[in-house]
Write a protein that holds these residues in place. Structure first.
Motif, PDB file in Angstrom:
ATOM      1  N   ASP A   1      13.229  19.710 -18.947  1.00  0.00           N
ATOM      2  CA  ASP A   1      12.583  18.452 -19.314  1.00  0.00           C
ATOM      3  C   ASP A   1      12.503  17.452 -18.164  1.00  0.00           C
ATOM      4  N   LEU A   2      13.577  17.297 -17.404  1.00  0.00           N
ATOM      5  CA  LEU A   2      13.583  16.304 -16.342  1.00  0.00           C
ATOM      6  C   LEU A   2      12.970  16.821 -15.043  1.00  0.00           C
ATOM      7  N   LEU A   3      13.348  18.048 -14.630  1.00  0.00           N
ATOM      8  CA  LEU A   3      12.762  18.607 -13.406  1.00  0.00           C
ATOM      9  C   LEU A   3      11.421  19.277 -13.663  1.00  0.00           C
ATOM     10  N   GLY A   4      11.113  19.581 -14.913  1.00  0.00           N
ATOM     11  CA  GLY A   4       9.818  20.165 -15.259  1.00  0.00           C
ATOM     12  C   GLY A   4       9.672  21.643 -14.953  1.00  0.00           C
TER      13      GLY A   4
ATOM     14  N   LEU B   1      13.269  10.665 -11.453  1.00  0.00           N
ATOM     15  CA  LEU B   1      14.519  11.209 -11.978  1.00  0.00           C
ATOM     16  C   LEU B   1      15.503  10.097 -12.327  1.00  0.00           C
ATOM     17  N   ARG B   2      15.585   9.097 -11.471  1.00  0.00           N
ATOM     18  CA  ARG B   2      16.485   7.965 -11.724  1.00  0.00           C
ATOM     19  C   ARG B   2      16.095   7.251 -13.023  1.00  0.00           C
ATOM     20  N   GLN B   3      14.800   7.066 -13.248  1.00  0.00           N
ATOM     21  CA  GLN B   3      14.313   6.406 -14.465  1.00  0.00           C
ATOM     22  C   GLN B   3      14.655   7.200 -15.720  1.00  0.00           C
ATOM     23  N   GLN B   4      14.873   8.496 -15.546  1.00  0.00           N
ATOM     24  CA  GLN B   4      15.227   9.356 -16.679  1.00  0.00           C
ATOM     25  C   GLN B   4      16.737   9.519 -16.820  1.00  0.00           C
ATOM     26  N   GLY B   5      17.496   8.769 -16.026  1.00  0.00           N
ATOM     27  CA  GLY B   5      18.944   8.772 -16.155  1.00  0.00           C
ATOM     28  C   GLY B   5      19.678   9.798 -15.320  1.00  0.00           C
ATOM     29  N   VAL B   6      18.979  10.459 -14.410  1.00  0.00           N
ATOM     30  CA  VAL B   6      19.634  11.440 -13.546  1.00  0.00           C
ATOM     31  C   VAL B   6      20.513  10.713 -12.530  1.00  0.00           C
ATOM     32  N   ARG B   7      21.700  11.236 -12.305  1.00  0.00           N
ATOM     33  CA  ARG B   7      22.650  10.632 -11.364  1.00  0.00           C
ATOM     34  C   ARG B   7      22.230  10.929  -9.920  1.00  0.00           C
ATOM     35  N   VAL B   8      21.908   9.883  -9.186  1.00  0.00           N
ATOM     36  CA  VAL B   8      21.546  10.000  -7.769  1.00  0.00           C
ATOM     37  C   VAL B   8      22.817   9.833  -6.951  1.00  0.00           C
ATOM     38  N   VAL B   9      23.092  10.802  -6.074  1.00  0.00           N
ATOM     39  CA  VAL B   9      24.296  10.715  -5.246  1.00  0.00           C
ATOM     40  C   VAL B   9      23.990  10.418  -3.779  1.00  0.00           C
ATOM     41  N   ARG B  10      22.738  10.595  -3.376  1.00  0.00           N
ATOM     42  CA  ARG B  10      22.354  10.260  -2.004  1.00  0.00           C
ATOM     43  C   ARG B  10      20.875   9.874  -2.012  1.00  0.00           C
ATOM     44  N   GLU B  11      20.616   8.679  -1.512  1.00  0.00           N
ATOM     45  CA  GLU B  11      19.249   8.170  -1.425  1.00  0.00           C
ATOM     46  C   GLU B  11      18.468   8.947  -0.358  1.00  0.00           C
ATOM     47  N   PRO B  12      17.121   8.902  -0.391  1.00  0.00           N
ATOM     48  CA  PRO B  12      16.325   9.617   0.613  1.00  0.00           C
ATOM     49  C   PRO B  12      16.678   9.177   2.031  1.00  0.00           C
ATOM     50  N   GLU B  13      16.794  10.166   2.892  1.00  0.00           N
ATOM     51  CA  GLU B  13      17.126   9.926   4.292  1.00  0.00           C
ATOM     52  C   GLU B  13      16.357  10.926   5.142  1.00  0.00           C
TER      53      GLU B  13
ATOM     54  N   THR C   1      22.720  15.142  -9.128  1.00  0.00           N
ATOM     55  CA  THR C   1      23.564  16.186  -9.697  1.00  0.00           C
ATOM     56  C   THR C   1      23.044  16.555 -11.075  1.00  0.00           C
ATOM     57  N   ASP C   2      23.287  17.812 -11.451  1.00  0.00           N
ATOM     58  CA  ASP C   2      22.938  18.253 -12.800  1.00  0.00           C
ATOM     59  C   ASP C   2      24.110  17.928 -13.729  1.00  0.00           C
ATOM     60  N   PRO C   3      24.002  18.220 -15.025  1.00  0.00           N
ATOM     61  CA  PRO C   3      25.074  17.858 -15.957  1.00  0.00           C
ATOM     62  C   PRO C   3      26.443  18.470 -15.638  1.00  0.00           C
ATOM     63  N   ASP C   4      26.476  19.581 -14.897  1.00  0.00           N
ATOM     64  CA  ASP C   4      27.742  20.219 -14.549  1.00  0.00           C
ATOM     65  C   ASP C   4      28.242  19.836 -13.167  1.00  0.00           C
ATOM     66  N   GLY C   5      27.543  18.920 -12.501  1.00  0.00           N
ATOM     67  CA  GLY C   5      27.982  18.468 -11.185  1.00  0.00           C
ATOM     68  C   GLY C   5      27.445  19.273 -10.023  1.00  0.00           C
ATOM     69  N   HIS C   6      26.555  20.248 -10.265  1.00  0.00           N
ATOM     70  CA  HIS C   6      25.948  20.987  -9.156  1.00  0.00           C
ATOM     71  C   HIS C   6      25.056  20.037  -8.367  1.00  0.00           C
ATOM     72  N   PHE C   7      25.173  20.069  -7.043  1.00  0.00           N
ATOM     73  CA  PHE C   7      24.291  19.257  -6.210  1.00  0.00           C
ATOM     74  C   PHE C   7      22.890  19.839  -6.240  1.00  0.00           C
ATOM     75  N   VAL C   8      21.899  18.974  -6.415  1.00  0.00           N
ATOM     76  CA  VAL C   8      20.500  19.369  -6.382  1.00  0.00           C
ATOM     77  C   VAL C   8      19.840  18.540  -5.298  1.00  0.00           C
ATOM     78  N   GLU C   9      19.389  19.218  -4.252  1.00  0.00           N
ATOM     79  CA  GLU C   9      18.710  18.548  -3.141  1.00  0.00           C
ATOM     80  C   GLU C   9      17.227  18.454  -3.461  1.00  0.00           C
TER      81      GLU C   9
END
Length: 127
Positions: A24-27, A89-101, A113-121
């Motif tokens: 739903d969130l990543l499509g 993603l942020r608007q849909q409540g996804v936890r952002v751990v690092r802003e674009p760089e 991160t996904d619900p289990d804490g996996h990092f998603v780049e």
């Protein structure tokens, strides 16, 4: 030896939360689902999820269900618009751990991160 990566399976605690995140969130379209095992269409390599409970019952791999964070690796998704994707993603409540760089090699990267804490780049292509 000639190995080709075909799929990656994430072991998750909450199937519905993972479906919501990846579908739903990543499509990502669902390619196949059998009980708690779900494959998503992501291109040449398939991303799949299965519950830790199911994997333990089927394969007896000794997985624990109380993993505080699965941040031992990352999954990367390429997009042309990292800031825009991150904002959605942020608007849909996804936890952002690092802003674009923008990295020294020219690639723009951000992390959620996904619900289990996996990092998603979320990143641009290299080169």
């Amino acid at each position: 030896m000639n190995l080709n990566m075909k799929y990656l399976i994430l072991y998750v605690n909450d199937l519905e939360a993972s479906l919501h995140f990846y579908r739903d969130l990543l499509g990502l379209p669902i390619k196949m689902q059998v009980d708690t095992y779900v494959e998503f269409e992501t291109g040449a390599t398939t991303l799949a999820v299965n519950t830790r409970k199911s994997v333990n019952e089927l394969l007896d791999l000794g997985l624990t269900t109380d993993v505080p964070s699965a941040s031992t690796f990352e999954i990367g998704f390429v997009t042309e618009d990292v800031p825009g994707t991150l904002d959605q993603l942020r608007q849909q409540g996804v936890r952002v751990v690092r802003e674009p760089e923008t990295k020294p090699w020219g690639q723009t990267v951000a992390y959620v991160t996904d619900p289990d804490g996996h990092f998603v780049e979320i990143c641009t292509a290299i080169g």
